[in-house]
Design an enzyme around this catalytic site. Structure first.
Site, PDB file in Angstrom:
ATOM      1  N   GLU A 220       0.820  -1.219   0.000  1.00  0.00           N
ATOM      2  CA  GLU A 220       0.000   0.000   0.000  1.00  0.00           C
ATOM      3  C   GLU A 220       0.848   1.260   0.000  1.00  0.00           C
ATOM      4  O   GLU A 220       0.314   2.359   0.061  1.00  0.00           O
ATOM      5  CB  GLU A 220      -0.943  -0.022   1.205  1.00  0.00           C
ATOM      6  CG  GLU A 220      -2.040  -1.058   1.047  1.00  0.00           C
ATOM      7  CD  GLU A 220      -2.791  -1.344   2.340  1.00  0.00           C
ATOM      8  OE1 GLU A 220      -2.224  -1.099   3.419  1.00  0.00           O
ATOM      9  OE2 GLU A 220      -3.936  -1.825   2.261  1.00  0.00           O
TER      10      GLU A 220
ATOM     11  N   GLN B 183       4.890  -4.459   2.430  1.00  0.00           N
ATOM     12  CA  GLN B 183       4.759  -5.884   2.716  1.00  0.00           C
ATOM     13  C   GLN B 183       4.910  -6.641   1.406  1.00  0.00           C
ATOM     14  O   GLN B 183       4.822  -6.051   0.331  1.00  0.00           O
ATOM     15  CB  GLN B 183       3.388  -6.169   3.326  1.00  0.00           C
ATOM     16  CG  GLN B 183       2.230  -6.013   2.357  1.00  0.00           C
ATOM     17  CD  GLN B 183       0.896  -6.187   3.040  1.00  0.00           C
ATOM     18  OE1 GLN B 183       0.326  -5.249   3.552  1.00  0.00           O
ATOM     19  NE2 GLN B 183       0.384  -7.402   3.053  1.00  0.00           N
TER      20      GLN B 183
END
Lengths: 767, 767
Positions: free
Chosen positions: B489, B602
């Site tokens: 994100e 991530q």
């Protein structure tokens, strides 16, 4: 075109017939303002139908706390809401015991609105048959004084038509208002006091959080058959945030009674004690009286028109359009108060929040520069200079250092007050327009003094920003600007937006030029500024490294610069091939669909070609226009004007004319299906440009005016005036000739289609 | 690691010493929950120091109205806030006329907290010297019953140490609470009624907008020297939203008094009349009594541990970490109520809002599938099946048609309840994880029946979405997916995110396979489904056209798939070369800077390599791991586990171990400097995977379990259990051998490092 009910007229906006579905549209179109306050054309009397109530005071806002799911660093704390101010225009009317409500009458006939732009007033009249059978005629005139800009006047006359009638006039003040866009109808005004004295009342309220105090006031007089009857209120209803007077009159059949209500606001931006200030201003207004206030109003508007009018022969709709635009610009901003700016909705709605966008620099300054004293434009530049510290602070919040300045996307006071990251963090091209306006101001006015005095510091802050914002791409071996939103807000977070990269490079180059010039020619300013900003040659060389090696995405296949790196990956279906039911896409499509579509909200690459026209050949312009315009939906009000100018440059007069109508009648004909939300004020300056720069082909090159006059087939001719370096040049263009006349002292040379023409003062030159 | 104050212990989380600055961290770490409710480890007595008060009830939320500057079509109306529920744990303590407040005591000694994970209770003890000189010792045990999941129990004992003391216990219920993240401290609960009866009280309140009703209740007993003295309140203070009882006791020196408070919630999701329900449940709890409730609690947790425990030998911190993760997962979700799901913060904080993210499918299902009855995992899948209509409606709002389904980014009830466009509109890869979980469920459980019964409809909705969401790029002559946010994100609105494109293609391919299989093998289901969804061969062919021609960005230079089209344009400075003062970047950098940086929150491309490990060679995995991991900041809790697994696959045991500590002790050691906001629950399932799939190398291929056991150098060994197709396989890995034992009826074959091994029931096999 989405609607067509405004009656064409050279000087007035006119509506005839009562259509409830058009009330909100007309409330926008018939709005009035005087630079300090304004309001939508809401009915004075109660109306139970669909309405959007709005009164606004310049400079007053509320910081609506930002609520997004996952807070990120650098998000602005608030979104500045334009506030619906306390209502002073309200006059409820009781007729033989029944409240007048146009939504509930048995019949409404002869309904007519007129916004007289020449004289600066709004008039409404109708004949209503109430449920109780009483027929009345109502005539209301309202205006906001240009001279006494805290005062508005309403002359509300009722005539009993078919029988005698007991009329109760109930003028009121109400601070219990809320915004249309308030969540759960929360209120933004905290009532402080409600007071009254004979025919006057004062309601003082304070905005939550920002603590602006405003006293809203009224003074009422009752006239019978035109004569003041010195009536006193028969009843007074008062609460913590509202006060209403009742004046009862009995009318014989065909007799008239009038209430004259003077009202308005005095605010803490201008006065220590707003209630005392109200008392003073009301006493001044009452002593002048309604008739003279109106006469002064007409005279004040005549002065404005004397300089800023544009005439168009042979096309009433086009004439009405341009005058509507010029009128609204002058209603919104008159250049009197340097703390104010040109809000995109003026005093006609709540949308957008804040008051100052890059619209001011990119679209409005040329209009004000050419139709007002040049001090007005200089004030608009100074507004940004005064906010430079906040722009540096704003950039600091985003991690930029060493005096880099990022001006806010929208502001009330120099702070960022928009709250979407894709706008505030990424629509950084706005910095470029602020630099461009400095260049443009000097180009047009010849007043270089602004740059050493103030402008250079702004330019250095902006150049530092661009230098730090660009990053080096090993892959391309050039500097890139990643993660931006260009003028086309239908793309967000794109890489290498051509317009942004181009103006970034230009800002650095231009700043370096000015530094060199000022070093040579204004050495004391140079020393002062360099001491202040701590600029080294090494730093300047770093800037130049970025400017000289900036990457611009380009398609060999299409021969055009690409709007951004990923543009060609899109499904390139032209607007023409899009089903009409899908338009406007901002109302029909979800945001993600818009973002991945090729559709362009407003000139983006072409905005660069507009600003930097002389950097490109006409062939390049044509190629880019032909590539991008077919994907452009013009759903920003700022779009059609630029395209009109460029179509005119390319000699495509029919297209230029179509864009002209779209920009000038954007709100009158509601092209974008949103006029009910308010008018598009800042783009109205673009309409002015589309005539002067588009059809008139006016450019300033080397301190000289150039024209390439063209006329749309629909017109016989047109004329406009330019305040060029403190002399007034009038330009009239007709089929075979262009006439120039000059109010001033020195002859000036202009070029018409490249041909040199000498214009002597007070004589007419025909070319 | 950011903190290191939790005392290593195999079975408990222990804090010793009172540090005011650690209170908020410990409030998170010592949180307790029972699947239906839970709360942070707030002190029972008043505390004037920094604290984050939080009690939470599963399934209860508030729709916070979205406020953004410019509203776009398709924006969700609300953001679902996890609500701070009425407080039932509060017990104020007065000691000789002074209120006990640990922030204001002269001294606090022997302060100790213990969260006993084996037995499921939380204990706190301390010796305080009050300003009035009285020394008291306090011992508090609190637990939330697993058996009676509407009930919690507090045993609060005070001993007078240096003198006699008059103690007033003031247990209270308070519905006048607000959220930490409330704007201007607005409240979300509307008080309905406050009632009491002898030692019981009931406060009923209703959430605004969502209208959940909850009765908060308490029953109090006072014990002297361990015996119930049948005390009645000496005083009762009651308001519209709060009630407080006073119980006075006089203690001689060294004498103790105890209040036993039972409390909790009954909510309208489960009961018609919540107050009546409260009365019933309290009566049940009181009749069981404190001691038996505690004994039952220990027994219930023993059952959970029996199946889900993982042991680690020789590394207490690692042991404590994995048990903390398993404990918290079981505190959050037990699979009893199919309306609930696994909220990312469980009952430990407010952040993220909503309860169901793709975390459930991508991270949690494997844990629940292997450590619970397979019905629990099936329930989690069914949760999505039940929300398919809402997912279709959600996609419809974004312009998708014909049954295309877009599951929400986060939801409470199937509706999207996040409110950032870059997430809701663009982080569409979540759809892929929902399809993957169906595949994964069948792969692990062998229960194909779910697919014809329910799963296929979900798959078809998802396949339709991907088909419609991809667009054809003439420029590339392939299908592209523009404008997405991948698992990373820290990039928004990018084009051709490899992971998204890959899982989109896979979803279509897998769906088509299932359609074909069900057509052949489950013909009546096939007919029923096809009639319902109206699917034609033509449509399937259109899907396949997209899947077969999907574009994947690839760098020849680096030999890797690119995370997205623009990745190489970034300044590729590795995390290693970033100054530590800049970390975590989500706390140090503005959002725009993060977005244009190369830093990866991530696993993104590597998430694809995790899901589809067998589609790629180990060399490809290594190349991608080596390319992407150095840019990964692991600022999502979901990141280290995947990297730990992949490092183990690559035989990089030291790195795998480092990632294991980071995932298992993420909150205990506060790697991301945010533990005060609550725990990261869903990623705790990733910790489980990092042992079972990472070190254990467990995979299911062709209905058979495969293992490639490895041991970090720091460990002597480890063991875990797997419920594989209703038989329990225990795996113990030690230096030179791996042992298997089976509780079940049928022998099973497993593969260890490719070697076939037969495991018979109730016998130990050593490999």
């Amino acid at each position: 075109m989405n609607q067509d009910y405004i009656i064409p007229d050279n000087w007035s906006i006119i509506e005839e017939g009562f259509e409830q579905d058009l009330v909100k549209s007309s409330e926008s179109l018939f709005s009035i303002g005087n630079g300090a306050m304004g309001q939508r054309a809401n009915f004075e009397e109660y109306y139970s139908g669909k309405t959007f109530q709005g009164s606004y005071i310049a400079g007053i806002y509320y910081p609506d706390k930002t609520k997004v799911g996952w807070w990120k660093n650098g998000y602005p704390e608030y979104f500045a809401k334009v506030l619906n101010a306390p209502n002073w225009i309200g006059i409820n009317i009781e007729v033989n015991g029944e409240n007048l409500d146009l939504a509930k009458c048995k019949a409404v006939k002869n309904f007519r609105r007129e916004l007289n732009m020449k004289e600066g007033w709004y008039h409404r009249s109708f004949i209503a048959t109430l449920q109780n059978g009483t027929d009345i005629e109502v005539q209301v005139r309202r205006f906001l004084s240009l001279d006494l800009d805290e005062v508005g006047v309403i002359n509300y006359q009722v005539t009993a038509l078919n029988q005698g009638a007991k009329i109760v006039f109930k003028p009121y003040l109400d601070a219990g208002v809320h915004n249309e866009d308030a969540n759960w109808e929360e209120k933004f005004w905290e009532p402080i006091s409600v007071r009254n004295n004979s025919n006057e009342a004062f309601v003082t309220a304070r905005t939550f959080k920002t603590h602006f105090t405003a006293t809203t006031f009224m003074h009422n007089s009752i006239l019978m058959d035109g004569k003041n009857v010195n009536a006193s209120p028969s009843d007074i209803l008062s609460s913590h945030d509202k006060i209403e007077f009742s004046y009862e009159v009995s009318l014989a059949k065909n007799q008239s009674a009038t209430i004259q209500k003077m009202g308005g606001y005095t605010v803490s931006m201008n006065h220590e004690n707003t209630e005392e200030a109200s008392k003073k201003v009301i006493s001044t207004a009452v002593s002048i009286g309604y008739d003279e206030l109106l006469a002064n109003q007409i005279e004040a508007w005549a002065k404005i028109w004397e300089m800023s009018d544009i005439t168009i022969d042979g096309d009433v709709k086009a004439q009405q359009g341009i005058r509507f635009n010029i009128f609204q610009l002058n209603q919104t901003y008159l250049g009197k108060d340097s703390r104010l700016n040109i809000g995109p909705k003026g005093f006609t709605g709540e949308k957008y929040g804040g008051s100052t966008y890059w619209d001011t620099e990119a679209y409005c300054i040329p209009f004000y520069m050419a139709t007002k004293d040049q001090q007005v434009a200089r004030n608009l530049l100074t507004y940004r200079y005064n906010q430079l510290d906040k722009a540096i602070e704003n950039a600091g919040k985003l991690g930029f250092k060493n005096g880099a300045a990022l001006y806010p996307m929208v502001t009330m006071n120099g702070e960022e007050c928009h709250n979407e990251w894709e706008i505030t963090f990424e629509e950084i091209h706005r910095n470029g327009a602020i630099a461009f306006a400095i260049y443009n101001y000097y180009r047009f006015t010849g007043d270089y003094s602004y740059i050493p005095e103030k402008g250079l510091e702004v330019l250095i802050g902006i150049a530092r920003f661009w230098h730090q914002r660009a990053t080096y791409s090993t892959y391309r071996n050039q500097y890139v600007i990643l993660g931006v939103t260009g003028p086309n807000e239908y793309e967000n977070n794109v890489n290498n937006n051509f317009y942004t990269n181009y103006i970034a490079k230009w800002c650095i180059d231009y700043t370096v030029e000015q530094i060199n010039k000022i070093e040579k020619e204004y050495s004391s300013d140079y020393t002062r500024i360099l001491n202040k900003v701590k600029l080294s040659t090494t730093e300047i060389n770093h800037w130049k490294e970025v400017a000289d090696n900036m990457y611009f995405p380009y398609s060999e296949e299409h021969g055009v610069y690409l709007q951004q790196d990923g543009f060609l990956d899109k499904e390139l279906v032209k607007v023409h091939d899009l089903d009409k039911s899908q338009r406007p896409i901002n109302q029909k499509w979800s945001w993600d669909r818009i973002l991945r579509s090729p559709y362009i909200k407003q000139a983006d690459t072409l905005q660069g070609f507009y600003f930097f026209e002389d950097h490109f050949s006409k062939e390049q312009l044509e190629k880019h226009f032909d590539f991008y315009e077919p994907f452009t939906v013009h759903e920003s009000s700022l779009s059609p004007c630029v395209h009109s100018i460029q179509a005119a440059v390319l000699g495509r007069m029919e297209q230029a004319y179509t864009f002209y109508l779209r920009t000038s009648r954007l709100d009158l004909d509601d092209y974008n299906k949103e006029v009910h939300e308010g008018l598009h004020i800042t783009s109205m300056a673009g309409t002015w440009m589309s005539i002067v720069e588009g059809f008139g082909g006016m450019r300033v090159k080397n301190n000289t005016l150039h024209f390439e006059p063209k006329i749309p087939a629909q017109w016989k001719g047109y004329s406009f005036k330019i305040n060029f370096r403190n002399q007034i040049l009038k330009v009239s263009v007709h089929a075979n000739e262009t006439k120039f006349s000059l109010e001033g002292e020195k002859p000036i040379t202009v070029f018409v289609n490249g041909k040199e023409v000498l214009v002597e003062p007070d004589s007419l030159v025909t070319v």
